[in-house]
Scaffold this motif. Structure first.
Motif, PDB file in Angstrom:
ATOM      1  N   ARG A 160       0.835  -1.216   0.000  1.00 60.26           N
ATOM      2  CA  ARG A 160       0.000   0.000   0.000  1.00 60.26           C
ATOM      3  C   ARG A 160       0.869   1.266   0.000  1.00 60.26           C
ATOM      4  N   PRO A 161       1.772   1.399  -0.958  1.00 56.46           N
ATOM      5  CA  PRO A 161       2.677   2.554  -0.954  1.00 56.46           C
ATOM      6  C   PRO A 161       1.945   3.845  -1.293  1.00 56.46           C
ATOM      7  N   ALA A 162       2.550   4.970  -0.913  1.00 57.69           N
ATOM      8  CA  ALA A 162       1.976   6.264  -1.268  1.00 57.69           C
ATOM      9  C   ALA A 162       2.068   6.493  -2.769  1.00 57.69           C
ATOM     10  N   VAL A 163       3.134   5.990  -3.380  1.00 59.61           N
ATOM     11  CA  VAL A 163       3.349   6.208  -4.812  1.00 59.61           C
ATOM     12  C   VAL A 163       4.117   5.023  -5.383  1.00 59.61           C
ATOM     13  N   ILE A 164       3.839   4.714  -6.647  1.00 60.33           N
ATOM     14  CA  ILE A 164       4.582   3.682  -7.373  1.00 60.33           C
ATOM     15  C   ILE A 164       5.301   4.350  -8.538  1.00 60.33           C
ATOM     16  N   PHE A 165       6.612   4.144  -8.612  1.00 58.29           N
ATOM     17  CA  PHE A 165       7.412   4.665  -9.712  1.00 58.29           C
ATOM     18  C   PHE A 165       7.737   3.531 -10.679  1.00 58.29           C
ATOM     19  N   GLY A 166       7.512   3.772 -11.949  1.00 62.63           N
ATOM     20  CA  GLY A 166       7.857   2.799 -12.980  1.00 62.63           C
ATOM     21  C   GLY A 166       8.931   3.362 -13.891  1.00 62.63           C
ATOM     22  N   ASP A 167      10.021   2.652 -14.056  1.00 59.58           N
ATOM     23  CA  ASP A 167      11.111   3.087 -14.929  1.00 59.58           C
ATOM     24  C   ASP A 167      11.106   2.201 -16.171  1.00 59.58           C
ATOM     25  N   GLU A 168      10.507   2.686 -17.251  1.00 59.81           N
ATOM     26  CA  GLU A 168      10.350   1.921 -18.496  1.00 59.81           C
ATOM     27  C   GLU A 168       9.765   0.531 -18.213  1.00 59.81           C
ATOM     28  N   PRO A 169       8.639   0.437 -17.489  1.00 57.09           N
ATOM     29  CA  PRO A 169       8.140  -0.874 -17.058  1.00 57.09           C
ATOM     30  C   PRO A 169       7.688  -1.792 -18.188  1.00 57.09           C
ATOM     31  N   VAL A 198       8.252   6.671 -16.102  1.00 57.66           N
ATOM     32  CA  VAL A 198       9.154   7.170 -17.135  1.00 57.66           C
ATOM     33  C   VAL A 198       9.067   6.231 -18.338  1.00 57.66           C
ATOM     34  N   THR A 199       8.876   6.799 -19.518  1.00 56.20           N
ATOM     35  CA  THR A 199       8.797   5.967 -20.719  1.00 56.20           C
ATOM     36  C   THR A 199       9.270   6.769 -21.932  1.00 56.20           C
ATOM     37  N   HIS A 200       9.659   6.064 -22.968  1.00 52.06           N
ATOM     38  CA  HIS A 200      10.002   6.702 -24.245  1.00 52.06           C
ATOM     39  C   HIS A 200       8.940   6.403 -25.295  1.00 52.06           C
ATOM     40  N   ASP A 201       7.927   5.617 -24.914  1.00 52.20           N
ATOM     41  CA  ASP A 201       6.955   5.075 -25.861  1.00 52.20           C
ATOM     42  C   ASP A 201       5.649   5.884 -25.835  1.00 52.20           C
ATOM     43  N   PRO A 202       5.292   6.570 -26.927  1.00 55.02           N
ATOM     44  CA  PRO A 202       4.040   7.339 -26.962  1.00 55.02           C
ATOM     45  C   PRO A 202       2.804   6.490 -26.686  1.00 55.02           C
ATOM     46  N   ILE A 203       2.821   5.233 -27.120  1.00 55.90           N
ATOM     47  CA  ILE A 203       1.664   4.370 -26.863  1.00 55.90           C
ATOM     48  C   ILE A 203       1.535   4.095 -25.373  1.00 55.90           C
ATOM     49  N   ALA A 204       2.654   3.797 -24.708  1.00 60.50           N
ATOM     50  CA  ALA A 204       2.617   3.583 -23.252  1.00 60.50           C
ATOM     51  C   ALA A 204       2.147   4.845 -22.539  1.00 60.50           C
ATOM     52  N   ALA A 205       2.650   5.998 -22.974  1.00 60.74           N
ATOM     53  CA  ALA A 205       2.281   7.262 -22.330  1.00 60.74           C
ATOM     54  C   ALA A 205       0.799   7.561 -22.485  1.00 60.74           C
ATOM     55  N   SER A 206       0.179   7.066 -23.554  1.00 56.31           N
ATOM     56  CA  SER A 206      -1.228   7.370 -23.811  1.00 56.31           C
ATOM     57  C   SER A 206      -2.161   6.733 -22.780  1.00 56.31           C
ATOM     58  N   TYR A 207      -1.666   5.796 -21.998  1.00 58.14           N
ATOM     59  CA  TYR A 207      -2.477   5.188 -20.945  1.00 58.14           C
ATOM     60  C   TYR A 207      -2.532   6.054 -19.692  1.00 58.14           C
TER      61      TYR A 207
END
Length: 256
Positions: A160-169, A198-207
């Motif tokens: 139950r973290p306050a925040v989840i960070f994803g690095d190019e998941p 963090v992502t480099h993928d426009p499709i991933a970012a669109s979510y």
């Protein structure tokens, strides 16, 4: 909305004097509870540095990073380690699962390290949500890449973290599996979790609900309710936006 993470005037400089490299040049941004944000930018733009500073993995040269009611700059390394363990979840491109442990053991590992008793109802709910009910006794070598990343997501959620960070998941996943993982992150955001990816993928970012674009260590622009096409177009014109930003900044200085 409640702000989960806030960065104020965050600068990060590597090296000294003539060898100094400004990775972040005074970033101001907040990430609200229950939102899914993507961070994008060209190589060297500062997006990974932003994530590392926000997550307490790196210390800003100056500025403030606040996780809910906690100012990170006032914590020593032991306190930062405990904060990351108890209040921050991480999802990496490389999954970071322990090969000798089963799926269930990998998911429960953060709780075990913290000496906390698992909330079995929550554990069962998370495992069901990520579709691993029939895989809990398998080891990482017996899983597909998508299943391994689902384990990493479940591991991040059970504390139950306050925040989840994803690095190019989704960087190591095929497009179908990436979509399934992104839908899980989207659902977690809709369920009240704060996600920063963090992502480099426009499709991933669109979510994501919002995309933040960095260049040369500065936030240049943002996009709300993004589509893959709009993200790709914004990335294409990022250099023009940087030039506009620099001209505006120069004009402001000249007008003082």
């Amino acid at each position: 909305m409640n702000t989960t993470i806030r960065l104020e005037s965050v600068r990060k400089v590597y090296g000294h004097d003539n060898n100094a490299v400004v990775a972040l040049g005074g970033v101001d941004i907040g990430f609200e509870r229950g939102t899914f944000s993507a961070v994008m930018g060209p190589s060297g733009s500062g997006k990974s540095t932003l994530l590392h500073c926000a997550a307490g993995l790196d210390t800003p040269t100056s500025g403030s990073v606040r996780l809910e009611d906690t100012e990170l700059s006032g914590l020593n390394e032991t306190q930062l380690t405990l904060l990351r363990r108890d209040r921050i979840g991480f999802i990496f491109q490389s999954f970071n699962l322990l090969p000798a442990l089963t799926v269930m053991q990998n998911i429960l590992l953060p709780l075990q390290l913290a000496g906390k008793k698992p909330d079995q109802a929550l554990v069962d709910e998370v495992i069901d949500r990520v579709g691993l009910t029939n895989r809990v006794h398998h080891r990482p070598a017996e899983l597909s890449g998508g299943q391994a990343q689902r384990v990493a997501i479940a591991r991040a959620l059970v504390t139950r973290p306050a925040v989840i960070f994803g690095d190019e998941p989704t960087g190591a996943l095929d497009s179908k599996t990436a979509r399934e993982v992104l839908l899980l992150l989207q659902q977690a955001g809709a369920g009240g979790q704060t996600i920063v990816m963090v992502t480099h993928d426009p499709i991933a970012a669109s979510y994501a609900d919002r995309v933040v674009f960095l260049a040369d260590g500065h936030i240049v622009t943002e996009l709300q309710h993004p589509t893959a096409e709009a993200v790709a177009e914004r990335m294409t014109h990022l250099s023009e936006l940087v030039e506009q930003r620099n001209r505006a900044a120069a004009a402001a200085v000249g007008g003082v």
